[in-house]
Motif scaffolding. Structure first.
Motif, PDB file in Angstrom:
ATOM      1  N   GLY A   1      58.016  35.846  49.930  1.00  0.00           N
ATOM      2  CA  GLY A   1      58.319  36.276  48.468  1.00  0.00           C
ATOM      3  C   GLY A   1      56.998  35.793  47.498  1.00  0.00           C
ATOM      4  O   GLY A   1      56.617  36.656  46.697  1.00  0.00           O
ATOM      5  N   LEU A   2      56.449  34.660  47.622  1.00  0.00           N
ATOM      6  CA  LEU A   2      55.418  34.215  47.256  1.00  0.00           C
ATOM      7  C   LEU A   2      54.054  34.316  47.666  1.00  0.00           C
ATOM      8  O   LEU A   2      53.832  33.743  48.512  1.00  0.00           O
ATOM      9  CB  LEU A   2      55.373  32.591  46.796  1.00  0.00           C
ATOM     10  N   ARG A   3      53.297  35.329  47.275  1.00  0.00           N
ATOM     11  CA  ARG A   3      52.082  35.956  47.864  1.00  0.00           C
ATOM     12  C   ARG A   3      50.801  35.542  46.950  1.00  0.00           C
ATOM     13  O   ARG A   3      49.521  36.275  47.284  1.00  0.00           O
ATOM     14  CB  ARG A   3      52.344  37.513  48.071  1.00  0.00           C
ATOM     15  N   THR A   4      50.885  34.646  46.005  1.00  0.00           N
ATOM     16  CA  THR A   4      49.605  34.133  45.386  1.00  0.00           C
ATOM     17  C   THR A   4      49.451  32.941  45.408  1.00  0.00           C
ATOM     18  O   THR A   4      50.289  31.886  45.551  1.00  0.00           O
ATOM     19  CB  THR A   4      49.744  34.615  44.091  1.00  0.00           C
ATOM     20  N   PHE A   5      48.179  32.191  45.116  1.00  0.00           N
ATOM     21  CA  PHE A   5      47.954  30.649  44.820  1.00  0.00           C
ATOM     22  C   PHE A   5      46.952  30.861  43.997  1.00  0.00           C
ATOM     23  O   PHE A   5      46.585  31.694  43.274  1.00  0.00           O
ATOM     24  CB  PHE A   5      47.617  30.019  46.323  1.00  0.00           C
ATOM     25  N   LYS A   6      46.817  29.356  43.328  1.00  0.00           N
ATOM     26  CA  LYS A   6      45.930  29.135  42.054  1.00  0.00           C
ATOM     27  C   LYS A   6      44.610  28.372  42.352  1.00  0.00           C
ATOM     28  O   LYS A   6      45.026  27.394  43.068  1.00  0.00           O
ATOM     29  CB  LYS A   6      46.860  28.635  40.768  1.00  0.00           C
ATOM     30  N   ALA A   7      43.794  28.459  41.552  1.00  0.00           N
ATOM     31  CA  ALA A   7      42.629  27.555  41.611  1.00  0.00           C
ATOM     32  C   ALA A   7      42.501  27.120  40.167  1.00  0.00           C
ATOM     33  O   ALA A   7      42.141  28.109  39.324  1.00  0.00           O
ATOM     34  CB  ALA A   7      41.341  28.257  42.164  1.00  0.00           C
TER      35      ALA A   7
END
Length: 188
Positions: free
Chosen positions: A101-107
């Motif tokens: 479901g969650l296919r992104t991450f952040k910087a």
């Protein structure tokens, strides 16, 4: 029986009104709130220095003017503070997750201030967590300030594994030269 039918009819009318009012909540002229800036597909693999342990939960080391980071099974990690060589840094990262479901991450970029740090307004990039390399840049930085980057994955269950490079960081030699120049200016 009539009372029951009247109540059901009144309930149906009320439900229709509520749904129609909800549907009219916004106008076509309203702009949608923009999402986070996206890192773009592409970039070079992380240039890990010789002997760097990429299997650790979190590991970071400098290689020239690039901070090289490896992470395995993390949700959030933050770098140490650093200064930049110029007015920008370039982040390149690749990561994977088991989440479907969650296919992104952040910087996100933070600036050191007295007593802690503050978020640099608008300085968050979103990276894909699909194993591909993505690149993005933070601009308008002050080489005399100190910054750190937080890598975060907003899942309560899954984690990310991968690597990131942050290019454009001042080297120890560069920082020593800056300190020497500042001392010379003060003495003059």
């Amino acid at each position: 029986m009539k009372r029951t039918l009247l109540r059901l009819a009144a309930l149906a009318v009320a439900l229709c009104l509520a749904l129609s009012l909800t549907a009219c909540g916004g106008s076509e002229d309203e702009e949608e709130e923009p999402g986070l800036p996206q890192a773009v597909l592409g970039g070079e693999d992380v240039p890990y220095p010789e002997g760097f342990d990429t299997t650790a939960k979190y590991n970071a080391a400098m290689n020239g003017n690039t901070l090289c980071i490896a992470f395995n099974g993390i949700m959030t990690r933050t770098t140490d503070y650093f200064q930049t060589s110029g007015s920008s840094i370039t982040l390149t990262a690749a990561a994977t997750t088991e989440s479907t479901g969650l296919r992104t991450f952040k910087a996100a970029l933070w600036q050191k201030v007295e007593g802690g740090s503050i978020y640099v307004e608008g300085a968050t990039l979103e990276f894909g967590a699909d194993g591909e390399l993505y690149t993005g840049t933070f601009e308008g930085l002050d080489p005399d300030k100190e910054y750190k980057v937080t890598i975060s994955y907003d899942s309560g269950y899954y984690t990310i594994t991968g690597g990131m490079s942050i290019e454009g960081i001042a080297t120890a030699e560069e920082l020593a030269a800056r300190a020497e120049a500042a001392a010379a200016d003060t003495a003059a």
